[in-house]
Scaffold this motif. Sequence first.
Motif, PDB file in Angstrom:
ATOM      1  N   ASP A 354       1.126  -1.068  -0.338  1.00  0.00           N
ATOM      2  CA  ASP A 354       0.134   0.129  -0.295  1.00  0.00           C
ATOM      3  C   ASP A 354       0.342   1.519   0.131  1.00  0.00           C
ATOM      4  N   ALA A 355       1.928   1.179   0.616  1.00  0.00           N
ATOM      5  CA  ALA A 355       2.961   2.548   1.250  1.00  0.00           C
ATOM      6  C   ALA A 355       3.788   2.340  -0.040  1.00  0.00           C
ATOM      7  N   MET A 356       3.698   1.351  -1.032  1.00  0.00           N
ATOM      8  CA  MET A 356       4.266   1.866  -2.513  1.00  0.00           C
ATOM      9  C   MET A 356       3.873   1.666  -3.877  1.00  0.00           C
ATOM     10  N   GLY A 357       2.182   1.723  -2.788  1.00  0.00           N
ATOM     11  CA  GLY A 357       1.594   1.584  -4.902  1.00  0.00           C
ATOM     12  C   GLY A 357       2.016   0.387  -5.053  1.00  0.00           C
ATOM     13  N   ARG A 358       2.188  -0.531  -4.710  1.00  0.00           N
ATOM     14  CA  ARG A 358       1.742  -1.773  -5.484  1.00  0.00           C
ATOM     15  C   ARG A 358       1.273  -3.268  -5.281  1.00  0.00           C
ATOM     16  N   LYS A 359       0.753  -3.013  -6.261  1.00  0.00           N
ATOM     17  CA  LYS A 359      -0.639  -4.298  -6.514  1.00  0.00           C
ATOM     18  C   LYS A 359       0.192  -5.655  -6.465  1.00  0.00           C
ATOM     19  N   VAL A 360       0.121  -6.591  -4.980  1.00  0.00           N
ATOM     20  CA  VAL A 360       1.002  -7.196  -4.454  1.00  0.00           C
ATOM     21  C   VAL A 360      -0.170  -8.478  -4.113  1.00  0.00           C
ATOM     22  N   LEU A 361      -0.184  -9.642  -5.181  1.00  0.00           N
ATOM     23  CA  LEU A 361      -0.941 -10.665  -5.013  1.00  0.00           C
ATOM     24  C   LEU A 361      -1.013 -11.248  -3.383  1.00  0.00           C
ATOM     25  N   GLY A 362       0.211 -11.392  -3.359  1.00  0.00           N
ATOM     26  CA  GLY A 362       0.168 -12.495  -1.906  1.00  0.00           C
ATOM     27  C   GLY A 362       1.595 -13.017  -2.008  1.00  0.00           C
ATOM     28  N   ILE A 363       1.877 -13.546  -0.986  1.00  0.00           N
ATOM     29  CA  ILE A 363       2.939 -14.417  -0.906  1.00  0.00           C
ATOM     30  C   ILE A 363       2.986 -16.413  -0.720  1.00  0.00           C
ATOM     31  N   THR A 364       3.851 -16.530  -1.860  1.00  0.00           N
ATOM     32  CA  THR A 364       3.531 -17.886  -2.045  1.00  0.00           C
ATOM     33  C   THR A 364       3.755 -18.631  -0.627  1.00  0.00           C
ATOM     34  N   ALA A 365       3.333 -19.982  -1.127  1.00  0.00           N
ATOM     35  CA  ALA A 365       3.538 -21.061   0.481  1.00  0.00           C
ATOM     36  C   ALA A 365       4.954 -21.415   0.333  1.00  0.00           C
ATOM     37  N   ASN A 366       5.811 -21.446  -0.566  1.00  0.00           N
ATOM     38  CA  ASN A 366       7.238 -22.130  -0.590  1.00  0.00           C
ATOM     39  C   ASN A 366       8.009 -21.042   0.128  1.00  0.00           C
ATOM     40  N   THR A 367       7.383 -19.588  -0.089  1.00  0.00           N
ATOM     41  CA  THR A 367       8.576 -18.207   0.303  1.00  0.00           C
ATOM     42  C   THR A 367       7.863 -18.409   1.752  1.00  0.00           C
ATOM     43  N   LEU A 368       6.248 -18.778   2.593  1.00  0.00           N
ATOM     44  CA  LEU A 368       5.699 -18.201   4.115  1.00  0.00           C
ATOM     45  C   LEU A 368       6.606 -19.533   4.100  1.00  0.00           C
ATOM     46  N   GLU A 369       6.861 -20.963   3.549  1.00  0.00           N
ATOM     47  CA  GLU A 369       7.864 -22.409   4.825  1.00  0.00           C
ATOM     48  C   GLU A 369       9.579 -21.420   4.838  1.00  0.00           C
ATOM     49  N   LYS A 370       9.619 -21.201   3.635  1.00  0.00           N
ATOM     50  CA  LYS A 370      11.528 -20.875   3.989  1.00  0.00           C
ATOM     51  C   LYS A 370      11.146 -19.800   4.854  1.00  0.00           C
ATOM     52  N   LEU A 371      10.721 -18.336   5.169  1.00  0.00           N
ATOM     53  CA  LEU A 371      10.380 -17.422   6.040  1.00  0.00           C
ATOM     54  C   LEU A 371      10.628 -18.396   7.147  1.00  0.00           C
ATOM     55  N   ALA A 372       9.844 -19.346   7.506  1.00  0.00           N
ATOM     56  CA  ALA A 372       9.387 -19.789   8.581  1.00  0.00           C
ATOM     57  C   ALA A 372      10.561 -20.140   8.840  1.00  0.00           C
ATOM     58  N   LEU A 373      11.413 -20.827   8.167  1.00  0.00           N
ATOM     59  CA  LEU A 373      12.991 -21.814   8.542  1.00  0.00           C
ATOM     60  C   LEU A 373      14.354 -20.520   9.079  1.00  0.00           C
ATOM     61  N   CYS A 374      13.809 -19.634   9.127  1.00  0.00           N
ATOM     62  CA  CYS A 374      14.273 -18.700   9.040  1.00  0.00           C
ATOM     63  C   CYS A 374      14.632 -17.842  10.489  1.00  0.00           C
ATOM     64  N   SER A 375      15.817 -17.954  11.806  1.00  0.00           N
ATOM     65  CA  SER A 375      15.656 -17.383  12.696  1.00  0.00           C
ATOM     66  C   SER A 375      16.023 -15.833  12.873  1.00  0.00           C
ATOM     67  N   PHE A 376      15.849 -15.483  12.289  1.00  0.00           N
ATOM     68  CA  PHE A 376      15.918 -14.178  12.470  1.00  0.00           C
ATOM     69  C   PHE A 376      16.428 -13.395  13.449  1.00  0.00           C
ATOM     70  N   PRO A 377      17.592 -13.023  13.514  1.00  0.00           N
ATOM     71  CA  PRO A 377      18.233 -12.816  15.171  1.00  0.00           C
ATOM     72  C   PRO A 377      18.092 -11.398  15.130  1.00  0.00           C
ATOM     73  N   GLY A 378      17.686  -9.813  14.194  1.00  0.00           N
ATOM     74  CA  GLY A 378      17.244  -8.808  14.090  1.00  0.00           C
ATOM     75  C   GLY A 378      15.242  -8.913  15.263  1.00  0.00           C
ATOM     76  N   ASN A 379      14.688 -10.709  14.582  1.00  0.00           N
ATOM     77  CA  ASN A 379      13.369 -10.947  15.014  1.00  0.00           C
ATOM     78  C   ASN A 379      12.571  -9.550  14.060  1.00  0.00           C
ATOM     79  N   VAL A 380      11.408  -9.350  14.547  1.00  0.00           N
ATOM     80  CA  VAL A 380      10.465  -8.974  13.892  1.00  0.00           C
ATOM     81  C   VAL A 380      10.740  -7.541  12.175  1.00  0.00           C
ATOM     82  N   ARG A 381      11.653  -6.699  13.577  1.00  0.00           N
ATOM     83  CA  ARG A 381      12.172  -5.897  12.619  1.00  0.00           C
ATOM     84  C   ARG A 381      12.864  -6.057  11.793  1.00  0.00           C
ATOM     85  N   GLU A 382      14.095  -6.783  11.664  1.00  0.00           N
ATOM     86  CA  GLU A 382      14.716  -8.020   9.996  1.00  0.00           C
ATOM     87  C   GLU A 382      13.683  -8.311   9.858  1.00  0.00           C
TER      88      GLU A 382
END
Length: 482
Positions: A354-382
């Motif tokens: 919304d902020a960038m004025g982009r029409k993004v359809l969503g995030i693929t299931a495969n991408t969400l699964e890969k993100l869920a495997l990341c530890s993100f030491p910077g937490n939610v901000r990262e």
Amino acid sequence: MDHSGTVVIVARPGSDWSDSLEVLSERYAYRVLLVGTPAEALTAMSSIHVDLAVAEDRQEETVGLDFLTRLRVSHPEIMRVYVTPAPSSVSYQALAKAAIYQFLLTPLDPAQLGLVVERALEARELHRRHRILSREFKISGALMFGERREPVFRPESHQFEKLVYASEKMAEMCDVAKQAAATELPILIQGETGTGKELLARAIHYNSPRRASPLLVQNCGGMPDELLQSELFGHKRGAFTGAISDRLGLFRAADGGTVFLDEISDVSPSFQVSLLRFLQEGEVKPLGADKVIHCNVRIIAASNKPLQDLVAQGKFRQDLYFRLKGFEFEVPPLRDRPDDIGPLAEFFAAKHADAMGRKVLGITANTLEKLALCSFPGNVRELENEIRRMVALTNDGEYITTRNMAPSLLAAASARRQGDGLRGFVPEGITLKDQVESLEKQIVGRALIRNHWNQSRTAAELGLSRVGLANKIKRYNLNENG
């Protein structure tokens, strides 16, 4: 404290909204914030979840309408209602540009306003459900860039103002925080950097009886005592070099409200004494002043270092620690609540699209699964920074995919998946056939657990038919209860 909706009203000076506030608050049980300017409204919207905005104009004014027009771009999800004395003086084009839900004429009928707000929020909820259903229809079935686009089945996400979560840990914490908000006790929030401590503090303030009064924020990290004393307690002119005028100080400026002190663990022992006295007596003595002033301020403090450990090391006063922890919350790091990664990623994707004025359809299931495997030491901000970058790399009308992910995150996700796969597995049996079958049993069993025993998804993941999977479940005597 549950609200069926949050309404922000931008009223012109001198307007009487008392009857309307009573109708919205008492009859409909909405949470209502009455502010005097669009700037105050935007400040509130940055901290709390707002469902509907009402803006008022007087004769020949367009301040309220201009605010609603800007709101359509900056906060498109918020419903908009316009109050005006003379619709004929406002062009249809201007009303259409603001995309208001309804305009009302002054003098305002409170019952009519209540009905319009109720209908607007019903329309908002219907639109939200329609959007979700439409998206699910669009993303089911087909493949794009070799990735599955069907939605990931996970617990329903929730929001506590701007805090988004689905995990049981966060749900339990937010339930207690809602109860703590209704009290006057000080609150201590601990957790790693980037976990959302300030968002929790803001949510508590805006769900407390003090929500109509200011919430002021002070980061205490790395500040010398004199400067921090001046920021919080204020000073008189000439109190020190550079004090060319009186300064009120945050405690006096927030009288009746809340002060959020971030990185409280970094304050010096001498300043801890001043803070302890304020918590005990509510006394403020500005630098260079002779008189003591009393203030009614609630303190919410945060630390990314465990204060209990600092107390044990003699680096933080025990009496101050006990004073601060009327309620104590530990915000868990993102790696300990992977269920929250998906809802947060989708929330940030919608926000930054919304902020960038982009029409993004969503995030693929495969991408969400890969993100869920990341530890993100910077937490939610990262995670938010990564999603913002991924949105920027995604073209209009496309999904966010793994090709948009940072290579370092992709590598980390792959390494973790391999490491969590069959680590430590020792095949059973003597013959090759027996050992291969024991391996197959392990793979099928883990896939079923990973997919919460959804046999359709498990079969698709393993490249089997449902009948083939059912045969293997029967053959290896697998069952959901272990």
